[in-house]
Design an enzyme around this catalytic site. Structure first.
Site, mmCIF file in Angstrom:
data_model
loop_
_atom_site.group_PDB
_atom_site.id
_atom_site.type_symbol
_atom_site.label_atom_id
_atom_site.label_comp_id
_atom_site.label_asym_id
_atom_site.label_seq_id
_atom_site.Cartn_x
_atom_site.Cartn_y
_atom_site.Cartn_z
ATOM 1 N N THR A 10 -32.840 -37.107 4.957
ATOM 2 C CA THR A 10 -32.678 -38.566 4.830
ATOM 3 C C THR A 10 -33.786 -39.374 5.498
ATOM 4 O OG1 THR A 10 -31.064 -38.437 6.643
ATOM 5 C CG2 THR A 10 -30.199 -38.595 4.404
ATOM 6 N N LEU A 45 -39.892 -40.233 -0.630
ATOM 7 C CA LEU A 45 -40.765 -39.163 -0.158
ATOM 8 C C LEU A 45 -40.072 -37.804 -0.151
ATOM 9 C CD1 LEU A 45 -43.536 -38.395 0.991
ATOM 10 C CD2 LEU A 45 -42.667 -38.990 3.269
ATOM 11 N N ARG A 67 -44.345 -28.236 -8.340
ATOM 12 C CA ARG A 67 -45.392 -28.468 -9.333
ATOM 13 C C ARG A 67 -46.810 -28.271 -8.801
ATOM 14 N NH1 ARG A 67 -42.540 -27.697 -13.852
ATOM 15 N NH2 ARG A 67 -40.751 -29.099 -13.979
#
Length: 303
Positions: free
Chosen positions: A89, A213, A223
C-alpha cells in the site's frame, strides 16, 4: 517514431510551461515530462503527469504529517524493508499517467494488466494512421521448440526476407482496403467502426494509461523480464529508465528484490539445501517436473 512538426511543437510548448506548486515534485521525473521516448519503429512512451516520490512512500508508511523523512538513509532503508517484506500500500501512494503509442497486438498483451485506468484512441470516431510495426530482421524468429509462447532461432536468408515481405504487403493491402471502404467519393462509405475490423494487429494505436507504483512494479516485473515478448519488453525497459529517475530508492529496491530476484518453490528450496549438504540431486529424485527442473537448473546456474 515520425512525430509531425505540429506534435513536436505541442510537446515543446508543454515542456516550456512551469508553475509554482506546494505539491511534491521529483526533479528526475520533471525532466521526462511530455518527452516522447521512442520505442520500436513508430511507438513511444510519454509521461503526462505523476504524483508522489520516494518521500511520499515513506510518508504513507509512517502516516506522518510532514514530508515523512527522518534522513535519506532512513528513507532508503524503510523503502527496502517495505519492498523486501511485500508491503504494497505505501507504493500505491505514487501514480503515473503515460501516453503510449504501441502496436495493437502489444496493446492486447498489455491490457491483461487490469489494475490501471486506460483510455484508448477510438477508431470508431477517428481514422487510424498508416503505421505498422514491422520487426527488424534480427527479431524475426521461429517458434521455440521448448516454449509454446516464445521464439527460437532467428530466421535467416530467403525465409526471413519472405516473411518480412508478407508482413509489409499484407499491412499495405489491408490499409488500402480500409481507406477504400471508408472513402466517400462516389459512395456512402462504410462506417469506421466496421471498417476497422479489416486492419491487422500490427497497426499502431495510442492510449493514456494511469497506474499506481505498486501495480506498475508488478507490470515491469513481468514485462521487463528476459522471457517476456521482445515487443512489449522494450516498452517496459523504457518505463524502467523513467521510473528509476522518478523514485530512485524504490526502483533500486525493486531491482534487487523483484526484477533481479527469483522465486523458489518449497521443493526447490529443499533440493537446494540437499545440494548444499553434499547430496547428489537429480531430476528423478528431486520431485520436480522436467520443466521445473530446467527452471531450477537455470536459477542455480547449472543449465
Amino acid at each position: 517514431m515520425p512525430l509531425t512538426p505540429e506534435q513536436l511543437a505541442e510537446i515543446d510548448a508543454q515542456r516550456a510551461q512551469t508553475a509554482t506548486t506546494r505539491r511534491v515534485v521529483s526533479p528526475g521525473m520533471e525532466e521526462h515530462l511530455y518527452t516522447a521516448h521512442p520505442v520500436l519503429d513508430h511507438g513511444f512512451v510519454r509521461v503526462i503527469d505523476y504524483m508522489g516520490d520516494d518521500a511520499a512512500i515513506c510518508q504513507a508508511a509512517r502516516v506522518s504529517y510532514g514530508k515523512g523523512t527522518k534522513s535519506v538513509q532512513n528513507d532508503e532503508g524503510l523503502i527496502r524493508y517495505l519492498m523486501r517484506h511485500w508491503h504494497s500500500t505505501p507504493f500505491e501512494m505514487c501514480e503515473i499517467k503515460l501516453h503510449v503509442k504501441l502496436p495493437v497486438f502489444v496493446a492486447r498483451q498489455w491490457i491483461r494488466h487490469r489494475t490501471a485506468n486506460v483510455n484508448e484512441y477510438s477508431a470508431r470516431y477517428s481514422i487510424l494512421d498508416r503505421e505498422f510495426y514491422i520487426p527488424a530482421p534480427e527479431h524475426v524468429a521461429a517458434q521455440s521448440a521448448v516454449n509454446n509462447q516464445g521464439r527460437g532461432d532467428t530466421l535467416e536468408g530467403a525465409e526471413a526476407a519472405r516473411v518480412l515481405e508478407i508482413l509489409k504487403a499484407d499491412s499495405a493491402r489491408c490499409y488500402d482496403n480500409y481507406e477504400a471502404m471508408i472513402g466517400q467519393e462516389g459512395q456512402q462509405g462504410l462506417a469506421r467502426e466496421l471498417a476497422r475490423m479489416n486492419l491487422p494487429a500490427n497497426i499502431y494505436t495510442q492510449w493514456y494509461w494511469k497506474v499506481d507504483l505498486h501495480n506498475l512494479f508488478h507490470f515491469l516485473r513481468l514485462r521487463a523480464d528476459a522471457h517476456a515478448q521482445y515487443e512489449i519488453r522494450v516498452y517496459a525497459e523504457t518505463m524502467c529508465r523513467i521510473v528509476a529517475d522518478w523514485v530512485p530508492f524504490a526502483y533500486k529496491a525493486f531491482e534487487d528484490y523483484r526484477l533481479g530476484a527469483v522465486n523458489l518453490s518449497a521443493q526447490m528450496v529443499d533440493n537446494l539445501r540437499r545440494m548444499l549438504a553434499g547430496e547428489t540431486v537429480t531430476q528423478e529424485n528431486s520431485g520436480l517436473s522436467a520443466r521445473e527442473w530446467r527452471e531450477f537448473q537455470d536459477v542455480i546456474g547449472r543449465s
